[in-house]
Design a protein around this motif. Structure first.
Motif, short mmCIF file in Angstrom:
data_model
loop_
_atom_site.label_atom_id
_atom_site.label_comp_id
_atom_site.label_asym_id
_atom_site.label_seq_id
_atom_site.Cartn_x
_atom_site.Cartn_y
_atom_site.Cartn_z
N UNK A 27 0.83 -1.22 0.00
CA UNK A 27 0.00 0.00 0.00
C UNK A 27 0.86 1.26 0.00
N UNK A 28 2.01 1.18 0.70
CA UNK A 28 2.89 2.34 0.76
C UNK A 28 3.41 2.71 -0.63
N UNK A 29 3.38 1.74 -1.53
CA UNK A 29 3.81 2.04 -2.91
C UNK A 29 2.65 2.57 -3.76
N UNK A 30 1.50 2.79 -3.13
CA UNK A 30 0.38 3.40 -3.84
C UNK A 30 -0.60 2.41 -4.45
N UNK A 31 -0.43 1.11 -4.16
CA UNK A 31 -1.37 0.11 -4.68
C UNK A 31 -2.57 0.01 -3.74
N UNK A 32 -3.79 0.09 -4.27
CA UNK A 32 -4.98 -0.10 -3.44
C UNK A 32 -5.22 -1.60 -3.31
N UNK A 33 -5.30 -2.07 -2.08
CA UNK A 33 -5.35 -3.52 -1.85
C UNK A 33 -6.76 -3.97 -1.46
N UNK A 34 -7.24 -5.05 -2.09
CA UNK A 34 -8.50 -5.68 -1.68
C UNK A 34 -8.12 -6.96 -0.93
N UNK A 35 -8.60 -7.10 0.30
CA UNK A 35 -8.17 -8.26 1.10
C UNK A 35 -9.21 -9.38 1.09
N UNK A 345 -0.45 -7.38 -7.20
CA UNK A 345 -1.55 -6.89 -8.03
C UNK A 345 -2.68 -6.32 -7.18
N UNK A 346 -2.47 -6.24 -5.86
CA UNK A 346 -3.47 -5.62 -4.99
C UNK A 346 -4.56 -6.55 -4.49
N UNK A 347 -4.26 -7.88 -4.43
CA UNK A 347 -5.25 -8.84 -3.94
C UNK A 347 -4.59 -9.72 -2.87
N UNK A 378 -11.62 -10.03 -9.79
CA UNK A 378 -11.59 -10.84 -11.02
C UNK A 378 -10.94 -10.05 -12.16
N UNK A 379 -11.25 -8.76 -12.24
CA UNK A 379 -10.63 -7.92 -13.28
C UNK A 379 -9.12 -7.87 -13.10
N UNK A 380 -8.69 -7.67 -11.86
CA UNK A 380 -7.24 -7.60 -11.60
C UNK A 380 -6.55 -8.92 -11.99
N UNK A 381 -7.20 -10.03 -11.67
CA UNK A 381 -6.58 -11.33 -11.97
C UNK A 381 -6.59 -11.60 -13.47
N UNK A 382 -7.63 -11.13 -14.15
CA UNK A 382 -7.72 -11.31 -15.60
C UNK A 382 -6.59 -10.53 -16.29
N UNK A 383 -6.22 -9.40 -15.70
CA UNK A 383 -5.22 -8.53 -16.33
C UNK A 383 -3.78 -8.96 -16.06
N UNK A 384 -3.59 -9.97 -15.23
CA UNK A 384 -2.21 -10.41 -14.93
C UNK A 384 -1.56 -10.96 -16.20
#
Ligand SMILES: *Cc1c(COP(=O)(O)O)cnc(C)c1O
Length: 391
Positions: A27-35, A345-347, A378-384
């Motif tokens: 998060x400190x690097x600016x990534x918004x994380x979904x837990x 990837x923020x997940x 799901x979008x984040x994982x699709x974009x990997x």
């Protein structure tokens, strides 16, 4: 610096504390994380709980120390609920004890029973508290592998005779964290018989007993005839009532075990706030079935969205019948590496090896986020790229 007790060497950093630290770094690097990490419900407690705490907070009588063995009104509500829900009769005074969340009760119970040379039978993978306090108390865990082939039920017949002779406690946890598995009465019966035969205390962690997603309700170990001679069960209000922050549960069952746990607790804590115990009583008394049904419907919809979405991406995950956890083989086989890649990837998902040696190669994905957030995951994982799911 003052040297720590050597028993501290047995204690790994708490799994979720370590995960939190890594999440903050991302998060400190600016990534918004979904837990989808820790199992902590995102929705509010029932209105009756909130209203009761507010009302009871204003009463000066509740500003004082609570009773050591817990508020009689709460213990009576638990006993009445066990009667209605499971057909189990409990003596409010000898067979029910308030705990400050079942985590506290489970940990303290180990201190009442375990010393050097003792063996504790615990599932692997499992909730980390059983192992942690067995180690601190000087005991030794004999892991019972939970494998897919056996429906994540331990093979009780495979425990060697000399291990059974030294065993003091047997932990079971159904519906199960982290695998989402359920146990039927036949398994509970087998566990009770084994414990009767070998003079072992059976400890049932029932944190998810209300959380079944296909309509069929999960049984209590105390439904098995004779179970009270050998079993203690931990009922928690945390997960089913969205009350993790309130810290409330009950130990029920074998009177000697309840008394032993009570003695440890009298000397360690001074109980849960009465206002919270009144709220817990109100939750159990006000048609909890309707509340559970509503919650389980929410989790079922999330499960379907997540699992079907992941399968479309090429990750063949199983659908849990209970709990709010999806337990799936990590693509590529390395659960730590896969969880790290998703975190970047923020997940957040939890690497299965954090739950024991037999959790290696799996990850646990929790359903405590909204359907909108599941879509975003799901979008984040699709974009990997490259996709970890292509094979
Ligand atoms: C969450 C959880 C608990 C702890 O619940 P509290 O009552 O909040 O302390 C205990 N056992 C398992 C398996 C859990 O997942």
């Amino acid at each position: 610096m003052v040297r720590l007790a050597s028993r501290m060497d047995t204690l790994p950093p708490y799994l979720f504390a370590a995960l939190d630290e890594r999440r903050r770094a991302v998060e400190a690097r600016g990534v918004e994380v979904i837990s989808l990490g820790i199992g902590d419900p995102d929705l509010p407690a029932p209105p009756v709980v909130i209203e009761t705490v507010q009302r009871e907070a204003a009463r000066a009588a509740n500003h004082r120390y609570p009773r050591y063995d817990g508020l009689p009104a709460f213990r009576a509500a638990v006993a009445a609920y066990y009667g209605r829900r499971f057909g189990v009769s409990l003596d409010r005074d000898r067979e029910v004890l308030t705990v400050i969340g079942s985590k506290e009760g489970l940990a303290h119970l180990l201190w009442a029973y375990v010393e050097a040379g003792d063996v504790v039978l615990a599932p692997d993978p499992s909730y980390p508290v059983y192992d942690a306090h067995t180690g601190l108390a000087g005991g030794e865990v004999y892991p019972l592998p939970l494998t897919e082939e056996r429906g994540f039920l331990p093979d009780l017949k495979a425990i060697p005779e000399d291990v059974l002779r030294r065993a003091k406690l047997l932990f079971i946890n159904y519906p199960n964290n982290p695998t989402g598995a359920v146990a039927d009465r036949a398994f509970l019966q087998e566990a009770v018989e084994l414990c009767r035969r070998h003079d072992i205390l059976l400890v049932s962690d029932a944190a998810y007993i209300e959380m079944t997603l296909e309509g069929e309700r999960a049984p209590s170990v105390l439904e098995i005839p004779g179970a009270k001679d050998v079993a203690i069960e931990f009922y928690s209000l945390s997960k089913p009532f969205n009350m993790t922050g309130f810290r409330l549960g009950a130990a029920v069952g074998n009177a000697q075990a309840i008394a032993a746990l009570g003695r440890i607790k009298n000397n360690s804590d001074s109980g849960q706030w009465n206002a919270v115990q009144y709220a817990g009583a109100a939750a159990l008394e006000q048609d909890p079935e309707a509340f559970f049904a509503g919650m389980n419907q929410v989790y079922r919809a999330r499960r379907d969205k997540l699992c079907l979405g992941l399968r479309e991406l090429g990750w063949d995950v199983p659908m849990p019948k209970a709990t709010f956890y999806v337990w799936a083989k990590a693509p590529g086989g390395d659960d730590q590496a896969f969880a790290s890649r998703l975190l970047e990837a923020g997940v957040v998902v939890v690497p299965g090896s954090g739950y024991g040696k037999y959790g290696k190669g799996y990850v646990r994905v929790c359903l405590t986020v909204s359907e909108e957030d599941i879509e975003r995951v799901l979008t984040r994982l699709r974009d990997l790229t490259p996709s970890p799911f292509a094979n």
